[in-house]
Design an enzyme around this catalytic site. Sequence first.
Site, PDB file in Angstrom:
ATOM      1  N   TRP A  46       0.895  -1.144   0.070  1.00 18.37           N
ATOM      2  CA  TRP A  46      -0.074   0.006  -0.036  1.00 18.37           C
ATOM      3  C   TRP A  46       0.881   1.277   0.214  1.00 18.37           C
ATOM      4  CZ3 TRP A  46      -3.663  -2.426  -1.593  1.00 18.37           C
ATOM      5  CH2 TRP A  46      -4.160  -3.381  -1.272  1.00 18.37           C
ATOM      6  N   ASP A  47       1.980   1.202   0.682  1.00 13.79           N
ATOM      7  CA  ASP A  47       2.894   2.144   0.669  1.00 13.79           C
ATOM      8  C   ASP A  47       3.284   2.475  -0.775  1.00 13.79           C
ATOM      9  OD1 ASP A  47       3.071   3.488   3.148  1.00 13.79           O
ATOM     10  OD2 ASP A  47       4.430   1.801   3.862  1.00 13.79           O
ATOM     11  N   LEU A  48       3.684   1.571  -1.556  1.00 15.69           N
ATOM     12  CA  LEU A  48       4.288   1.784  -3.054  1.00 15.69           C
ATOM     13  C   LEU A  48       3.193   2.333  -3.777  1.00 15.69           C
ATOM     14  CD1 LEU A  48       6.329  -1.679  -2.952  1.00 15.69           C
ATOM     15  CD2 LEU A  48       7.158   0.852  -2.889  1.00 15.69           C
TER      16      LEU A  48
END
Length: 407
Positions: free
Chosen positions: A170-172
Amino acid sequence: MSDVDDPMVMPLSGLRIVEFASFVAGPSGGMSLAQLGADVIRVDPIGGNVDYRRWPLAPSGESLYWTSLNRGKRSVSIDVRSASGRELLLALATAPGPDAGIVVDNNVGRPWFSYQALAQRRADVIRVHVEGTASGGAAVDYTVNTAVGIADMTGPADSPLPVNHVLPAWDLIAGQTATTALLAAVRRRDRSGVGSYMRIALADVALAAVANLGWLSEAAQYGDRARHGNYMYGTFGVDFATADSRRLMLVALTPRQWSAIGIATETSDVFVALENSLSADFTTDEGRYAHREVIAAVLRPWFAAHTYDQAGAALTDAGALWGPYRTMAGVVADHRAGRADEAVLVDVEQPNVGTVISSSSPIRFDSHYSGSVPAAELGQHTDEVLAEVLGLSDAELGRLHDAGTVA
């Protein structure tokens, strides 16, 4: 020939972005923009931000994480606790020019760096703010992933325990969402002259993704999906062990790929007989999924009788869809051997670390990769950027150094 016509000029060349962010989402988005040619200026507190020494570390103690996510950026180090340091950051973020006044950040609790504060200095400023939740609460990938139900769907079918995973997906994705938002805002400003304030919550990114895959609607209608271990959901796909104790993943998403499995493993006639006895149609996703364990049981002896290389060659020749299981060390070994289909990876000499494996942008322009460069040392471009962007003289820079405002 103009820059637009020059294939060597990257598409975002000339665009200046100030990145005041840490960890994965903001910096990964900034790195993507830098690989497309943007001048990304990362601003850190003196001594580095909270992610400056994050694991994994090189034997020298340098962070492989930090140096990997910050390649291609210029580095400025400022004491943002001081009034003069804050003034420098605000000035950098709102510097004049049609390709400037663009900020990516994930800061919390700094009202002096709010959109309103930026817009007072430059009305058409663009700010992309990455946060944990839409209400401004704290969240990281590892808490968001569990909250949207992914950990409950992952793992062995006979285990009731949730299974976390190590990829900060989700960060990416949030980082790439930030780049999309930023470029959309630049397009808007070019056309209308107005600025933009965009907020991207990590939790929203995850919830939007699982909703867009239909997983929430599925749960609403049928309840929680049962775990499948390594079986693929909704069609046929599972791992197989070969005679030399290696593993590969085999998938059939289409009738052609299903047919190729039978040809490669010489089991086509067996599966036709099974279809007749089970009143099933293995050319459909539903048929393969419903009888996945029977299909796997038929295929396992063939894989057990063939080495990995033999199985891989047969599957490839037949046009089957499959992939290897590799460790990270195995990926490194294949890269060192010059594996042709992994040219996106490149070796870079990183100061104080040595040779590291980096990556070009996965976006190829005119079939060319962008290449990669080392990350700057913390604060390496402080004087250069302040002189170039803000026009500070050597005497002014000297006074800032003497005061401890910059490093």
